[in-house]
Design an enzyme around this catalytic site. Sequence first.
Site, PDB file in Angstrom:
ATOM      1  N   HIS A  14       0.806  -1.411   0.027  1.00 52.60           N
ATOM      2  CA  HIS A  14      -0.186   0.017  -0.083  1.00 52.60           C
ATOM      3  C   HIS A  14       0.732   1.320   0.175  1.00 52.60           C
ATOM      4  O   HIS A  14       2.012   1.103  -0.285  1.00 52.60           O
ATOM      5  CB  HIS A  14      -1.264  -0.262   1.234  1.00 52.60           C
ATOM      6  CG  HIS A  14      -0.285  -0.066   2.805  1.00 52.60           C
ATOM      7  ND1 HIS A  14      -1.518   0.190   3.970  1.00 52.60           N
ATOM      8  CD2 HIS A  14       0.176   0.426   2.958  1.00 52.60           C
ATOM      9  CE1 HIS A  14      -0.575   0.349   4.432  1.00 52.60           C
ATOM     10  NE2 HIS A  14       1.104   0.777   4.617  1.00 52.60           N
ATOM     11  N   CYS A  33       5.581   5.228   5.505  1.00 55.38           N
ATOM     12  CA  CYS A  33       4.162   4.780   4.733  1.00 55.38           C
ATOM     13  C   CYS A  33       3.853   5.753   3.031  1.00 55.38           C
ATOM     14  O   CYS A  33       3.053   4.860   2.707  1.00 55.38           O
ATOM     15  CB  CYS A  33       3.250   4.799   5.434  1.00 55.38           C
ATOM     16  SG  CYS A  33       3.477   3.507   6.745  1.00 55.38           S
ATOM     17  N   HIS A  39       4.806   0.356  -0.229  1.00 54.24           N
ATOM     18  CA  HIS A  39       5.721  -1.130   0.422  1.00 54.24           C
ATOM     19  C   HIS A  39       5.060  -2.313   0.462  1.00 54.24           C
ATOM     20  O   HIS A  39       3.162  -2.168   0.838  1.00 54.24           O
ATOM     21  CB  HIS A  39       6.587   0.487   1.444  1.00 54.24           C
ATOM     22  CG  HIS A  39       5.142   0.568   2.490  1.00 54.24           C
ATOM     23  ND1 HIS A  39       5.216   1.693   2.240  1.00 54.24           N
ATOM     24  CD2 HIS A  39       4.489   0.187   3.317  1.00 54.24           C
ATOM     25  CE1 HIS A  39       4.149   2.050   2.734  1.00 54.24           C
ATOM     26  NE2 HIS A  39       3.876   0.777   3.752  1.00 54.24           N
ATOM     27  N   HIS A  41       3.406  -4.968   3.692  1.00 53.90           N
ATOM     28  CA  HIS A  41       3.233  -5.449   5.337  1.00 53.90           C
ATOM     29  C   HIS A  41       3.213  -7.593   4.404  1.00 53.90           C
ATOM     30  O   HIS A  41       2.793  -7.395   3.837  1.00 53.90           O
ATOM     31  CB  HIS A  41       2.061  -4.520   5.577  1.00 53.90           C
ATOM     32  CG  HIS A  41       3.275  -3.610   5.785  1.00 53.90           C
ATOM     33  ND1 HIS A  41       3.754  -3.124   6.973  1.00 53.90           N
ATOM     34  CD2 HIS A  41       2.429  -2.384   5.426  1.00 53.90           C
ATOM     35  CE1 HIS A  41       3.887  -1.692   6.741  1.00 53.90           C
ATOM     36  NE2 HIS A  41       2.742  -1.197   6.682  1.00 53.90           N
ATOM     37  N   ASP A  79      -4.553 -11.016  -0.664  1.00 54.05           N
ATOM     38  CA  ASP A  79      -3.261 -11.505  -0.701  1.00 54.05           C
ATOM     39  C   ASP A  79      -2.951 -11.541  -1.691  1.00 54.05           C
ATOM     40  O   ASP A  79      -3.329 -11.240  -2.754  1.00 54.05           O
ATOM     41  CB  ASP A  79      -3.441 -12.666  -0.414  1.00 54.05           C
ATOM     42  CG  ASP A  79      -1.955 -14.114   0.487  1.00 54.05           C
ATOM     43  OD1 ASP A  79      -1.663 -13.235   0.701  1.00 54.05           O
ATOM     44  OD2 ASP A  79      -2.131 -14.379  -0.384  1.00 54.05           O
ATOM     45  N   HIS A  80      -1.346 -10.701  -1.488  1.00 54.81           N
ATOM     46  CA  HIS A  80      -0.604 -10.597  -2.922  1.00 54.81           C
ATOM     47  C   HIS A  80      -1.330  -9.193  -3.671  1.00 54.81           C
ATOM     48  O   HIS A  80      -0.922  -9.172  -4.806  1.00 54.81           O
ATOM     49  CB  HIS A  80      -0.497 -11.504  -3.396  1.00 54.81           C
ATOM     50  CG  HIS A  80       0.519 -12.223  -2.888  1.00 54.81           C
ATOM     51  ND1 HIS A  80       0.612 -13.111  -1.828  1.00 54.81           N
ATOM     52  CD2 HIS A  80       2.134 -12.731  -3.075  1.00 54.81           C
ATOM     53  CE1 HIS A  80       1.583 -13.824  -1.040  1.00 54.81           C
ATOM     54  NE2 HIS A  80       2.246 -13.838  -1.979  1.00 54.81           N
ATOM     55  N   GLU A 124       0.036  -5.146  11.652  1.00 53.61           N
ATOM     56  CA  GLU A 124       0.288  -4.272  10.382  1.00 53.61           C
ATOM     57  C   GLU A 124       2.445  -4.922  10.485  1.00 53.61           C
ATOM     58  O   GLU A 124       2.466  -4.505   9.089  1.00 53.61           O
ATOM     59  CB  GLU A 124       0.430  -2.503  10.513  1.00 53.61           C
ATOM     60  CG  GLU A 124       0.805  -2.394   9.122  1.00 53.61           C
ATOM     61  CD  GLU A 124       0.274  -1.215   8.797  1.00 53.61           C
ATOM     62  OE1 GLU A 124      -1.061  -0.735   7.355  1.00 53.61           O
ATOM     63  OE2 GLU A 124       0.572   0.123   9.052  1.00 53.61           O
TER      64      GLU A 124
END
Length: 141
Positions: A14, A33, A39, A41, A79-80, A124
Amino acid sequence: MIFITRKHEFCASHRLYNPNFSDEKNEATFGLCNNKNGHGHNYVLEVTLSGEVCEDTGMVFDLKELKKLTTQEIIAKVDHKNLNVDVDYLSGMIPTAENLAIKFWEILEPKITKGRLHEIKLYESERNYVVYRGGICEPTI
Ligand code: NI
């Protein structure tokens, strides 16, 4: 009253920024961020239900069913993924852990047919996590 929890993990990227802010204000507000190219998490999601133990099954809610629900309704969609652009239900919001937790609650809560959704806990990072237990806390963007 007893509590049961199912734990899931997902990876996503994100970028935190508010399009109404200047570049300087975004940098000052979101720091690392705000990195222009995003980047990632490794998120950990814990979904907790509360309720009474059913005499016939010895369970509050079937954890296999909770796993299936959470996987289908939430994990498979994040996810991903890039949380800023890939996830319909996050469209138009800043994908902070707070906003994710509220959205996950809104998705799961109506689908819990025995007991009730008690808490969404979203890590996170190892040290940063948020907890949402319902109630007034509407996303504002
Ligand atoms: Ni981040």
